[in-house]
Design an enzyme around this catalytic site. Structure first.
Site, mmCIF file in Angstrom:
data_model
loop_
_atom_site.group_PDB
_atom_site.id
_atom_site.type_symbol
_atom_site.label_atom_id
_atom_site.label_comp_id
_atom_site.label_asym_id
_atom_site.label_seq_id
_atom_site.Cartn_x
_atom_site.Cartn_y
_atom_site.Cartn_z
ATOM 1 N N TYR A 61 0.483 -1.256 -0.060
ATOM 2 C CA TYR A 61 0.068 0.136 0.190
ATOM 3 C C TYR A 61 0.701 1.040 -0.027
ATOM 4 C CZ TYR A 61 -4.065 -2.480 1.582
ATOM 5 O OH TYR A 61 -5.088 -4.345 1.342
ATOM 6 N N ARG A 74 -16.010 0.486 -1.509
ATOM 7 C CA ARG A 74 -14.910 0.866 -1.923
ATOM 8 C C ARG A 74 -15.623 2.379 -2.413
ATOM 9 N NH1 ARG A 74 -11.188 -1.713 -3.690
ATOM 10 N NH2 ARG A 74 -11.211 -4.196 -4.082
ATOM 11 N N GLY A 75 -16.759 2.614 -1.551
ATOM 12 C CA GLY A 75 -17.288 4.091 -1.218
ATOM 13 C C GLY A 75 -18.760 4.575 -2.233
HETATM 14 N N1 LIG Z 1 -7.991 -7.953 0.425
HETATM 15 C C1 LIG Z 1 -7.738 -7.320 -0.173
HETATM 16 O O1 LIG Z 1 -7.427 -7.792 -0.939
HETATM 17 C C2 LIG Z 1 -8.666 -6.225 0.038
HETATM 18 C C3 LIG Z 1 -8.434 -5.031 -0.899
HETATM 19 C C4 LIG Z 1 -9.517 -4.184 -0.601
HETATM 20 C C5 LIG Z 1 -9.000 -3.284 0.383
HETATM 21 N N2 LIG Z 1 -8.122 -4.384 2.056
HETATM 22 C C6 LIG Z 1 -8.608 -3.494 3.117
HETATM 23 O O2 LIG Z 1 -9.840 -3.941 3.271
HETATM 24 C C7 LIG Z 1 -9.757 -1.906 3.577
HETATM 25 C C8 LIG Z 1 -10.781 -1.438 3.911
HETATM 26 O O3 LIG Z 1 -11.500 -1.045 1.714
HETATM 27 P P1 LIG Z 1 -12.226 -0.835 1.205
HETATM 28 O O4 LIG Z 1 -12.010 -0.366 0.054
HETATM 29 O O5 LIG Z 1 -12.843 -2.527 1.986
HETATM 30 O O6 LIG Z 1 -13.510 0.678 2.673
HETATM 31 P P2 LIG Z 1 -14.640 1.052 1.713
HETATM 32 O O7 LIG Z 1 -14.982 1.680 3.613
HETATM 33 O O8 LIG Z 1 -15.473 -0.461 1.375
HETATM 34 O O9 LIG Z 1 -14.556 1.925 1.318
HETATM 35 C C9 LIG Z 1 -13.836 3.062 1.460
HETATM 36 C C10 LIG Z 1 -14.129 4.538 0.528
HETATM 37 O O10 LIG Z 1 -15.573 4.882 1.487
HETATM 38 C C11 LIG Z 1 -15.392 5.828 1.658
HETATM 39 N N3 LIG Z 1 -16.619 6.366 2.545
HETATM 40 C C12 LIG Z 1 -17.786 7.129 3.162
HETATM 41 N N4 LIG Z 1 -18.376 7.101 3.954
HETATM 42 C C13 LIG Z 1 -17.419 6.133 4.926
HETATM 43 C C14 LIG Z 1 -17.883 5.790 6.536
HETATM 44 N N5 LIG Z 1 -18.700 6.637 6.699
HETATM 45 N N6 LIG Z 1 -16.671 5.111 6.831
HETATM 46 C C15 LIG Z 1 -15.652 4.324 5.840
HETATM 47 N N7 LIG Z 1 -15.160 5.044 4.236
HETATM 48 C C16 LIG Z 1 -16.407 5.299 3.746
HETATM 49 C C17 LIG Z 1 -13.571 6.332 2.277
HETATM 50 O O11 LIG Z 1 -13.667 7.257 2.503
HETATM 51 P P3 LIG Z 1 -13.344 8.663 1.383
HETATM 52 O O12 LIG Z 1 -14.981 10.179 1.021
HETATM 53 O O13 LIG Z 1 -12.181 9.442 2.139
HETATM 54 O O14 LIG Z 1 -12.961 8.958 -0.144
HETATM 55 C C18 LIG Z 1 -13.147 5.579 0.681
HETATM 56 O O15 LIG Z 1 -13.231 5.976 0.038
HETATM 57 C C19 LIG Z 1 -8.814 -1.664 2.935
HETATM 58 O O16 LIG Z 1 -8.127 -0.481 3.641
HETATM 59 C C20 LIG Z 1 -7.913 -2.568 2.894
HETATM 60 O O17 LIG Z 1 -7.207 -2.294 4.216
HETATM 61 C C21 LIG Z 1 -8.194 -5.542 1.275
#
Ligand SMILES: NC(=O)c1ccc[n+]([C@@H]2O[C@H](COP(=O)([O-])OP(=O)(O)OC[C@H]3O[C@@H](n4cnc5c(N)ncnc54)[C@H](OP(=O)(O)O)[C@@H]3O)[C@@H](O)[C@H]2O)c1
Length: 331
Positions: free
Chosen positions: A56, A208-209
């Site tokens: 990352y 992812r948002g």
């Molecule tokens: N194993 C894998 O293949 C894999 C893949 C992806 C992620 N991950 C892990 O999973 C974690 C979560 O990632 P994700 O993409 O899955 O996260 P997510 O929570 O589904 O999406 C994050 C996005 O949503 C936005 N968002 C809007 N409202 C929100 C709220 N109340 N709380 C949190 N986020 C909010 C975020 O903020 P903004 O508005 O600031 O943009 C950001 O752009 C990553 O950090 C990583 O550690 C693992």
């Protein structure tokens, strides 16, 4: 803070984990000071689980965590690290390395960047198709014996790989995408991990948002990041998916909640073995996400939510075709 146990005899972690990826990569620019403040706010709110990956931002995320954890009690934090993705200085993904020697090398660098003597949970980010999973897990198992790693996880692998890995060393969790928009694991993968007593670290809970209530067509046009390649964020698919989100917003309003809170609460409701990771990069988003812990949905509420977003109504795959093809979990 509500806690969840990893497996029958595993460690307890907070029911929500903070996923730190977006603070360094994939989702456009992030503010370093605000990222660190968000990590501190999460810890102060009782979140014990921090999820990162060595790739990352090519080490950036681990160095950020090191800085954020300075002065904190290391033993009160559960750090989960993914490894193995191969990247160029420009950030392109050029493969995956799960060979035993590479596993130990990745780990050595991670321990230095994080400034810690052990990793709570170490997991290959993807399956290396050229290396038997037994060899990759065997190498991490040696690192457990040596005291550098406490628990072993897997990420985005299918039922057969999970069984093979678990036969080498107990697997504490499977990290995989799971949300109202991504329910693919329910058919085979979820029953498999449940049979084996393996927890699920669910990512993409807000897709992812897209499923947060804060996404829009305009934001998709502005976002020159990883999401601009994802089928669900494009063209007619995006319009279709945003209409599902708007339908969910009506339900959220009846609970005095937000879309993000309903989406997170729905995953929490699916079982005590599921631990949603929240990708908050700002304190405001974190506070919103934590509100999901206060939201109690009845069976009737859950049925209404699931009828509003039936799996077949979602438009587009969760990754682009190239990435879908390399996911062991999609075979
Ligand atoms: N194993 C894998 O293949 C894999 C893949 C992806 C992620 N991950 C892990 O999973 C974690 C979560 O990632 P994700 O993409 O899955 O996260 P997510 O929570 O589904 O999406 C994050 C996005 O949503 C936005 N968002 C809007 N409202 C929100 C709220 N109340 N709380 C949190 N986020 C909010 C975020 O903020 P903004 O508005 O600031 O943009 C950001 O752009 C990553 O950090 C990583 O550690 C693992």
């Amino acid at each position: 803070m509500l806690m969840r146990q990893l497996g029958i005899n595993g460690p307890a972690v907070s029911a929500l984990g903070l996923g730190c990826m977006g603070m360094s990569d994939f989702y456009g620019p992030a503010d370093r000071a605000e990222s660190i403040a968000t990590i501190h706010a999460a810890l102060d709110a009782g979140i014990t689980l921090l999820d990162t990956g060595d790739f990352y931002g090519m080490g950036h995320n681990e160095l950020l965590l090191h800085e954020a954890l300075n002065g904190r009690n290391r033993d009160e934090v559960f750090i989960a690290v993914k490894f193995g993705a191969l990247r160029t200085p420009g950030g392109s993904f050029v493969g995956f390395d799960g060979r035993p020697a590479a596993v130990k090398t990745f780990l050595a660098y991670t321990l230095q960047r994080l400034g810690t003597e052990y990793i709570d949970l170490y997991q290959p980010a993807r399956l290396d198709p050229t290396v038997p999973i037994e060899d990759t897990i065997g190498a991490i198992s040696e690192m457990v014996q040596a005291g550098y790693v406490r628990h072993i996880g897997l990420s985005e692998v299918g039922a057969e790989t999970i069984r093979r890995a678990h036969a080498v060393h107990p697997i504490a969790w499977l990290q995989i995408e799971y949300s109202l928009l991504s329910r693919g694991i329910e058919a085979e993968i979820l029953p498999t991990v449940r049979q084996l007593g393996i927890a699920v670290s669910a990512y993409g809970v807000l897709s992812r948002g897209l499923l947060s209530g804060h996404w829009s067509t305009e934001r998709s046009q502005e976002a020159q990041d990883f999401r601009s390649h994802l089928p669900r964020f494009l063209g007619e698919n995006l319009q279709r998916n945003l209409s599902l989100v708007e339908a969910l917003r009506h339900i959220a309003h009846t609970h005095n909640a937000t879309v993000a809170q309903v989406a997170i609460a729905w995953v929490l409701s699916r079982g005590t073995d599921l631990i949603p990771l929240i990708g908050a990069r700002r304190r405001e988003r974190l506070t919103e996400a934590l509100g999901a812990l206060e939201l109690h949905l009845s069976q009737a509420d859950l049925a209404q939510i699931e009828a509003t977003i039936p799996p077949e109504a979602v438009a587009g795959d969760r990754y682009d075709a190239g990435q879908m093809a390399i996911l062991d979990s999609e075979r």
